[in-house]
Design an enzyme around this catalytic site. Structure first.
Site, short mmCIF file in Angstrom:
data_model
loop_
_atom_site.label_atom_id
_atom_site.label_comp_id
_atom_site.label_asym_id
_atom_site.label_seq_id
_atom_site.Cartn_x
_atom_site.Cartn_y
_atom_site.Cartn_z
N SER A 33 0.85 -1.19 0.00
CA SER A 33 0.00 0.00 0.00
C SER A 33 0.88 1.24 0.00
CB SER A 33 -0.89 0.00 1.25
OG SER A 33 -1.49 1.26 1.45
N TYR A 71 -1.22 -0.64 10.48
CA TYR A 71 -1.39 -0.98 9.06
C TYR A 71 -0.21 -0.48 8.25
CZ TYR A 71 -3.46 -1.16 4.39
OH TYR A 71 -3.70 -1.41 3.05
#
Length: 268
Positions: free
Chosen positions: A155, A168
């Site tokens: 990501s 995350y």
């Protein structure tokens, strides 16, 4: 004859025909797009997800499209289930695997001070542990194929700060570094490893959040959110023989977001 052989080689550079692939989390979103992209280009694909009902719905659609896809139920946060998954894949593909796409992942967005130990363990197990362990388990199968490619679905949160949670972001940053390390260590086994870092991609959840939509569009030079097939096409490219000299790279699919210095799009 020589010209015909050369043309065949050129064609094979842009085909996944005869290759085998494992894509985790393939029943929806980016994972589903990757499964379809690889299968459309000729690969035999195995995918897994936690939801058996969703998997079966996908299987019916894939069969209607003529794709060669097998499935199994697996929660990649479980070490035992990861091991069973790879045993299944080894059996289906006769001990050889060309492509591993570690796509399955999850997120929990909270202020850092509010995360629990359970939140931390769950995010690490699902995002980072699964990518590491499945790559480890797949190594002998990838090596046996003679030419392996691993793609870690990371990501932009692993490259720059995005307000989606510190844990995350940490898991995705670690995945990017894992790709670099494995690329160097496993190059001698003819296994390439790269990570792909999407920015916001169009999903029903995103499309229904008008404030988020406006913010993403302001911060993205291209002025729009990405589509799943704009990510899956890069994954497929990295698996082509044509990409045989690309390894250890972290590639953002983000409409220019990570090079925009967090500037808001000016009103002209």
């Amino acid at each position: 004859m020589a010209k015909a052989e050369e043309n065949l080689r050129d064609k094979c550079r842009w085909s996944l025909g005869g290759m085998t692939a494992l894509v985790t989390g393939g029943s929806k979103g980016l994972g589903e797009a990757v499964v379809e992209e690889l299968a459309m280009l000729g690969a035999r694909v195995h995918t897994c997800a936690r939801n058996e009902t969703q998997l079966q719905e996908c299987v019916r659609e894939w069969q209607a499209k003529g794709f060669e896809v097998t499935t199994s139920v697996c929660d990649v946060s479980s070490r035992d289930q990861r091991e069973k998954l790879m045993e299944n894949v080894a059996s289906i593909f006769q001990g050889k695997l060309n492509i591993l796409v570690n796509n399955a992942g999850t997120g929990i967005t909270k202020p850092t001070t509010e995360y629990t130990a359970q939140d931390y363990s769950f995010l690490m197990a699902t995002n980072l542990d699964s990518a590491f362990h499945l790559s480890q388990l797949a190594h002998p199968l990838l090596k046996a194929s003679g030419s392996g490619s691993i793609v870690l679905m990371s990501s932009t949160a692993g490259v720059v700060h995005i307000n989606v949670g510190s844990i995350y972001g940490a898991t995705k940053g670690a995945m990017n570094q894992l790709a670099k390390n494995l690329a160097c260590e496993w190059a001698r086994d003819n296994i390439r490893v790269n990570s792909v870092c999407p920015w916001f991609i169009a999903t029903p959840l995103y499309l229904n959040d008008e404030e988020l939509k406006k913010e993403v569009e302001r911060k993205t030079p291209m002025g729009r959110v990405g589509n799943a097939n704009e990510v899956s096409s890069l994954v497929a490219f990295l698996c082509f023989p044509a990409a045989s000299y690309i390894t250890g790279q972290t590639i953002c699919v983000d409409g220019g977001f990570t090079v925009n210095c967090f500037s808001f799009k000016p009103v002209l």
